[in-house]
Scaffold this motif. Structure first.
Motif, PDB file in Angstrom:
ATOM      1  N   GLU A   1      39.057  39.512  41.062  1.00 33.99           N
ATOM      2  CA  GLU A   1      40.468  39.365  40.742  1.00 33.99           C
ATOM      3  C   GLU A   1      41.300  39.322  42.022  1.00 33.99           C
ATOM      4  O   GLU A   1      41.157  40.161  42.905  1.00 33.99           O
ATOM      5  CB  GLU A   1      40.894  40.555  39.882  1.00 33.99           C
ATOM      6  CG  GLU A   1      42.321  40.511  39.449  1.00 33.99           C
ATOM      7  CD  GLU A   1      42.711  41.737  38.628  1.00 33.99           C
ATOM      8  OE1 GLU A   1      43.896  41.871  38.349  1.00 33.99           O
ATOM      9  OE2 GLU A   1      41.834  42.553  38.300  1.00 33.99           O
ATOM     10  N   ARG A   2      42.179  38.317  42.127  1.00 33.15           N
ATOM     11  CA  ARG A   2      43.085  38.221  43.277  1.00 33.15           C
ATOM     12  C   ARG A   2      44.142  39.307  43.194  1.00 33.15           C
ATOM     13  O   ARG A   2      44.586  39.687  42.120  1.00 33.15           O
ATOM     14  CB  ARG A   2      43.777  36.856  43.313  1.00 33.15           C
ATOM     15  CG  ARG A   2      42.848  35.729  43.624  1.00 33.15           C
ATOM     16  CD  ARG A   2      42.538  35.699  45.096  1.00 33.15           C
ATOM     17  NE  ARG A   2      41.497  34.720  45.351  1.00 33.15           N
ATOM     18  CZ  ARG A   2      40.687  34.767  46.363  1.00 33.15           C
ATOM     19  NH1 ARG A   2      40.787  35.746  47.238  1.00 33.15           N
ATOM     20  NH2 ARG A   2      39.773  33.866  46.545  1.00 33.15           N
ATOM     21  N   CYS A   3      44.551  39.808  44.338  1.00 30.69           N
ATOM     22  CA  CYS A   3      45.547  40.869  44.384  1.00 30.69           C
ATOM     23  C   CYS A   3      46.913  40.316  43.958  1.00 30.69           C
ATOM     24  O   CYS A   3      47.335  39.260  44.446  1.00 30.69           O
ATOM     25  CB  CYS A   3      45.638  41.457  45.792  1.00 30.69           C
ATOM     26  SG  CYS A   3      46.606  42.983  45.828  1.00 30.69           S
TER      27      CYS A   3
ATOM     28  N   SER B   1      48.638  38.347  48.804  1.00 25.70           N
ATOM     29  CA  SER B   1      48.009  38.252  50.125  1.00 25.70           C
ATOM     30  C   SER B   1      46.949  37.162  50.177  1.00 25.70           C
ATOM     31  O   SER B   1      46.598  36.693  51.256  1.00 25.70           O
ATOM     32  CB  SER B   1      47.372  39.587  50.502  1.00 25.70           C
ATOM     33  OG  SER B   1      46.249  39.843  49.662  1.00 25.70           O
ATOM     34  N   GLY B   2      46.421  36.789  49.022  1.00 19.33           N
ATOM     35  CA  GLY B   2      45.337  35.818  48.969  1.00 19.33           C
ATOM     36  C   GLY B   2      43.970  36.483  48.932  1.00 19.33           C
ATOM     37  O   GLY B   2      42.963  35.850  48.682  1.00 19.33           O
ATOM     38  N   ASP B   3      43.929  37.787  49.176  1.00 16.30           N
ATOM     39  CA  ASP B   3      42.677  38.536  49.171  1.00 16.30           C
ATOM     40  C   ASP B   3      42.398  39.048  47.757  1.00 16.30           C
ATOM     41  O   ASP B   3      43.274  39.023  46.888  1.00 16.30           O
ATOM     42  CB  ASP B   3      42.780  39.715  50.143  1.00 16.30           C
ATOM     43  CG  ASP B   3      41.442  40.079  50.755  1.00 16.30           C
ATOM     44  OD1 ASP B   3      40.395  39.683  50.213  1.00 16.30           O
ATOM     45  OD2 ASP B   3      41.454  40.777  51.782  1.00 16.30           O
ATOM     46  N   VAL B   4      41.200  39.529  47.536  1.00 12.35           N
ATOM     47  CA  VAL B   4      40.877  40.120  46.250  1.00 12.35           C
ATOM     48  C   VAL B   4      41.466  41.532  46.183  1.00 12.35           C
ATOM     49  O   VAL B   4      41.645  42.190  47.210  1.00 12.35           O
ATOM     50  CB  VAL B   4      39.352  40.145  45.986  1.00 12.35           C
ATOM     51  CG1 VAL B   4      38.806  38.726  45.883  1.00 12.35           C
ATOM     52  CG2 VAL B   4      38.621  40.935  47.032  1.00 12.35           C
ATOM     53  N   LEU B   5      41.761  41.976  44.972  1.00 13.46           N
ATOM     54  CA  LEU B   5      42.404  43.272  44.757  1.00 13.46           C
ATOM     55  C   LEU B   5      41.639  44.405  45.429  1.00 13.46           C
ATOM     56  O   LEU B   5      42.238  45.259  46.092  1.00 13.46           O
ATOM     57  CB  LEU B   5      42.531  43.537  43.251  1.00 13.46           C
ATOM     58  CG  LEU B   5      43.119  44.882  42.847  1.00 13.46           C
ATOM     59  CD1 LEU B   5      44.552  45.032  43.351  1.00 13.46           C
ATOM     60  CD2 LEU B   5      43.073  45.042  41.337  1.00 13.46           C
ATOM     61  N   GLU B   6      40.325  44.423  45.303  1.00 15.57           N
ATOM     62  CA  GLU B   6      39.536  45.533  45.839  1.00 15.57           C
ATOM     63  C   GLU B   6      39.496  45.561  47.369  1.00 15.57           C
ATOM     64  O   GLU B   6      39.167  46.595  47.947  1.00 15.57           O
ATOM     65  CB  GLU B   6      38.122  45.509  45.274  1.00 15.57           C
ATOM     66  CG  GLU B   6      38.085  45.839  43.799  1.00 15.57           C
ATOM     67  CD  GLU B   6      38.852  47.108  43.433  1.00 15.57           C
ATOM     68  OE1 GLU B   6      38.677  48.150  44.113  1.00 15.57           O
ATOM     69  OE2 GLU B   6      39.645  47.068  42.483  1.00 15.57           O
TER      70      GLU B   6
END
Length: 130
Positions: free
Chosen positions: A8-10, A14-19
């Protein structure tokens, strides 16, 4: 067997994954900067995480509870400016716009947020909505 689930995307954009982005901060890791704390608070609003919102709010201005509107959907966060708030600062401000949608349509929340760092942790103090 199906394809593996995509991370899942954050929500903070930011473009990063949530985790790898706001997830660790929501789980209790200190934010390294005021902006990262602000992004995690946006993510908390988007995910309905009242505990993070209250825990990241400075004790001098923290309300008893946070009302999260379940009809409000947060769509995008744009950081417009920041001053201070770095890993070696004790105060900082972040100017942002948060785009949302509810039954009445689309809206924009623009806020200049103030942050303070105490004992190695950033806290949201207050903000001026314009």
């Amino acid at each position: 067997m199906g394809a593996p689930a995509r991370p899942e995307r954050c929500p903070c954009g930011s473009g990063d994954v949530l985790e790898a982005c706001c997830g660790p901060i929501l789980a209790g890791r200190p934010a390294p900067t005021a902006e990262r704390l602000m992004r995690s608070r946006y993510t908390a609003f988007a995910l309905g995480d009242e505990a993070h919102l209250l825990g990241s709010w400075h004790a001098s201005t923290r309300p008893d509870r946070v009302e999260i509107d379940p009809e409000l959907r947060w769509l995008r966060l744009d950081v417009l400016a920041r001053e201070g708030g770095g890993p070696f600062d004790s105060t900082g401000t972040v100017l942002f716009e948060a785009i949302h949608r509810d039954a009445g349509g689309r809206g924009v929340l623009r806020e200049l947020s103030r942050f303070v760092r105490e004992d190695g942790r950033w806290y949201y103090v207050d903000g001026v909505v314009s």
